[in-house]
Motif scaffolding. Sequence first.
Motif, PDB file in Angstrom:
ATOM      1  N   ALA A 192      40.678  46.318  53.061  1.00 53.65           N
ATOM      2  CA  ALA A 192      41.829  46.672  53.888  1.00 53.65           C
ATOM      3  C   ALA A 192      43.136  46.636  53.093  1.00 53.65           C
ATOM      4  N   ASN A 193      43.331  45.597  52.282  1.00 53.98           N
ATOM      5  CA  ASN A 193      44.570  45.476  51.508  1.00 53.98           C
ATOM      6  C   ASN A 193      44.291  44.980  50.092  1.00 53.98           C
ATOM      7  N   GLU A 194      43.085  45.283  49.595  1.00 54.36           N
ATOM      8  CA  GLU A 194      42.717  44.780  48.280  1.00 54.36           C
ATOM      9  C   GLU A 194      41.808  45.751  47.541  1.00 54.36           C
ATOM     10  N   VAL A 195      41.862  45.636  46.221  1.00 58.94           N
ATOM     11  CA  VAL A 195      41.044  46.460  45.338  1.00 58.94           C
ATOM     12  C   VAL A 195      40.395  45.525  44.331  1.00 58.94           C
ATOM     13  N   LEU A 196      39.111  45.715  44.121  1.00 61.18           N
ATOM     14  CA  LEU A 196      38.387  45.000  43.077  1.00 61.18           C
ATOM     15  C   LEU A 196      37.791  46.052  42.169  1.00 61.18           C
ATOM     16  N   GLN A 197      37.959  45.878  40.873  1.00 55.04           N
ATOM     17  CA  GLN A 197      37.420  46.880  39.970  1.00 55.04           C
ATOM     18  C   GLN A 197      36.914  46.255  38.684  1.00 55.04           C
ATOM     19  N   GLN A 198      36.081  47.021  38.006  1.00 55.87           N
ATOM     20  CA  GLN A 198      35.651  46.692  36.657  1.00 55.87           C
ATOM     21  C   GLN A 198      36.245  47.753  35.751  1.00 55.87           C
ATOM     22  N   HIS A 199      36.660  47.317  34.566  1.00 53.54           N
ATOM     23  CA  HIS A 199      37.158  48.281  33.592  1.00 53.54           C
ATOM     24  C   HIS A 199      36.938  47.762  32.179  1.00 53.54           C
ATOM     25  N   GLU A 251      58.473  40.867  45.260  1.00 60.07           N
ATOM     26  CA  GLU A 251      59.342  39.904  44.552  1.00 60.07           C
ATOM     27  C   GLU A 251      58.586  38.640  44.172  1.00 60.07           C
ATOM     28  N   THR A 252      57.612  38.247  44.992  1.00 55.21           N
ATOM     29  CA  THR A 252      56.902  36.980  44.782  1.00 55.21           C
ATOM     30  C   THR A 252      55.496  37.178  44.216  1.00 55.21           C
ATOM     31  N   ALA A 253      55.215  38.337  43.632  1.00 56.86           N
ATOM     32  CA  ALA A 253      53.883  38.634  43.111  1.00 56.86           C
ATOM     33  C   ALA A 253      53.462  37.610  42.055  1.00 56.86           C
ATOM     34  N   THR A 254      52.173  37.268  42.096  1.00 51.13           N
ATOM     35  CA  THR A 254      51.609  36.323  41.133  1.00 51.13           C
ATOM     36  C   THR A 254      50.439  36.967  40.398  1.00 51.13           C
ATOM     37  N   VAL A 255      50.160  36.393  39.223  1.00 51.22           N
ATOM     38  CA  VAL A 255      49.080  36.881  38.371  1.00 51.22           C
ATOM     39  C   VAL A 255      48.283  35.676  37.892  1.00 51.22           C
ATOM     40  N   TRP A 256      46.961  35.796  37.956  1.00 49.63           N
ATOM     41  CA  TRP A 256      46.064  34.779  37.399  1.00 49.63           C
ATOM     42  C   TRP A 256      45.196  35.470  36.370  1.00 49.63           C
ATOM     43  N   ARG A 269      40.046  48.411  16.059  1.00 54.02           N
ATOM     44  CA  ARG A 269      39.808  48.672  17.477  1.00 54.02           C
ATOM     45  C   ARG A 269      39.113  47.483  18.114  1.00 54.02           C
ATOM     46  N   SER A 270      39.357  47.315  19.408  1.00 55.99           N
ATOM     47  CA  SER A 270      38.664  46.274  20.158  1.00 55.99           C
ATOM     48  C   SER A 270      38.522  46.715  21.606  1.00 55.99           C
ATOM     49  N   GLU A 271      37.609  46.045  22.293  1.00 54.66           N
ATOM     50  CA  GLU A 271      37.366  46.302  23.707  1.00 54.66           C
ATOM     51  C   GLU A 271      37.437  44.993  24.464  1.00 54.66           C
ATOM     52  N   VAL A 272      38.004  45.055  25.648  1.00 58.10           N
ATOM     53  CA  VAL A 272      38.023  43.918  26.551  1.00 58.10           C
ATOM     54  C   VAL A 272      37.399  44.393  27.861  1.00 58.10           C
ATOM     55  N   HIS A 273      36.292  43.767  28.231  1.00 55.13           N
ATOM     56  CA  HIS A 273      35.625  44.078  29.495  1.00 55.13           C
ATOM     57  C   HIS A 273      36.191  43.134  30.551  1.00 55.13           C
ATOM     58  N   ALA A 274      36.512  43.669  31.721  1.00 58.41           N
ATOM     59  CA  ALA A 274      37.192  42.848  32.722  1.00 58.41           C
ATOM     60  C   ALA A 274      36.840  43.257  34.138  1.00 58.41           C
ATOM     61  N   ALA A 275      36.994  42.289  35.022  1.00 60.19           N
ATOM     62  CA  ALA A 275      36.997  42.524  36.463  1.00 60.19           C
ATOM     63  C   ALA A 275      38.407  42.168  36.917  1.00 60.19           C
ATOM     64  N   MET A 276      39.009  43.030  37.723  1.00 55.37           N
ATOM     65  CA  MET A 276      40.390  42.813  38.141  1.00 55.37           C
ATOM     66  C   MET A 276      40.510  42.997  39.643  1.00 55.37           C
ATOM     67  N   TYR A 277      41.285  42.114  40.240  1.00 52.64           N
ATOM     68  CA  TYR A 277      41.525  42.108  41.683  1.00 52.64           C
ATOM     69  C   TYR A 277      43.008  42.366  41.929  1.00 52.64           C
ATOM     70  N   PHE A 278      43.302  43.268  42.849  1.00 51.73           N
ATOM     71  CA  PHE A 278      44.668  43.547  43.291  1.00 51.73           C
ATOM     72  C   PHE A 278      44.734  43.288  44.785  1.00 51.73           C
ATOM     73  N   ARG A 279      45.742  42.527  45.228  1.00 52.56           N
ATOM     74  CA  ARG A 279      45.995  42.359  46.665  1.00 52.56           C
ATOM     75  C   ARG A 279      47.343  43.002  46.951  1.00 52.56           C
ATOM     76  N   PHE A 280      47.398  43.749  48.036  1.00 52.41           N
ATOM     77  CA  PHE A 280      48.604  44.479  48.407  1.00 52.41           C
ATOM     78  C   PHE A 280      49.255  43.896  49.644  1.00 52.41           C
ATOM     79  N   ASP A 281      50.564  43.938  49.660  1.00 49.42           N
ATOM     80  CA  ASP A 281      51.369  43.637  50.835  1.00 49.42           C
ATOM     81  C   ASP A 281      52.094  44.943  51.145  1.00 49.42           C
ATOM     82  N   GLY A 282      51.582  45.677  52.107  1.00 47.29           N
ATOM     83  CA  GLY A 282      52.101  47.023  52.343  1.00 47.29           C
ATOM     84  C   GLY A 282      51.718  47.906  51.170  1.00 47.29           C
TER      85      GLY A 282
END
Length: 122
Positions: free
Chosen positions: A75-82, A32-37, A93-106
Motif C-alpha cells: 500500500a505504501n511500501e516497496v521492497l526490491q532486490q538490485h 523532512e524526517t526521513a530515516t535510513v538504515w 569494477r565491483s558489484e553490491v547485491h542488495a535488498a532495499m525497502y522504501f516506505r512512503f508517506d504520501g
Amino acid sequence: MDMRKNIGEMATRCLRRMESCDFEGVRAMCTETATVWHNDGTGDRTIDEKLEQLRPLAGAVGSLRFDITRQFHGANEVLQQHVLRMTMLDGSRSEVHAAMYFRFDGDLIDRMEEYAYGMGAA
C-alpha cells in the motif's frame, strides 16, 4: 495511475538520481524526517546524514548503475532486490547485491532500509 505502480516508479527514480549523484534531487523526494538504515552497523541515520556520507562517492566513481531484479509493492511500501554495479575512476569494477525497502508517506519517501553485501572486484 495505480498508487502501487507509482511508488515503484518513484523508488526507481530515487535510485536513478543516486546514479547521477543528484543528492539534492534525492533529498527532494523525501520527507523532512526521513530515516535510513543500512546493515553497516551504524544504525538509523537521517536522510541528510546518509546523503552527506555518500557525497564523496561522486568524486571516486566513474559510473554507477542499479540493476533492479525484482520489485514488490504494498500500500505504501516497496521492497526490491538490485545489483549496484560500480566502475571506479581507475577502471576497477565491483558489484553490491542488495535488498532495499522504501516506505512512503504520501508521495514522499519516509524510510529506506538496505541490506547489502559486496561481491568484490569483477
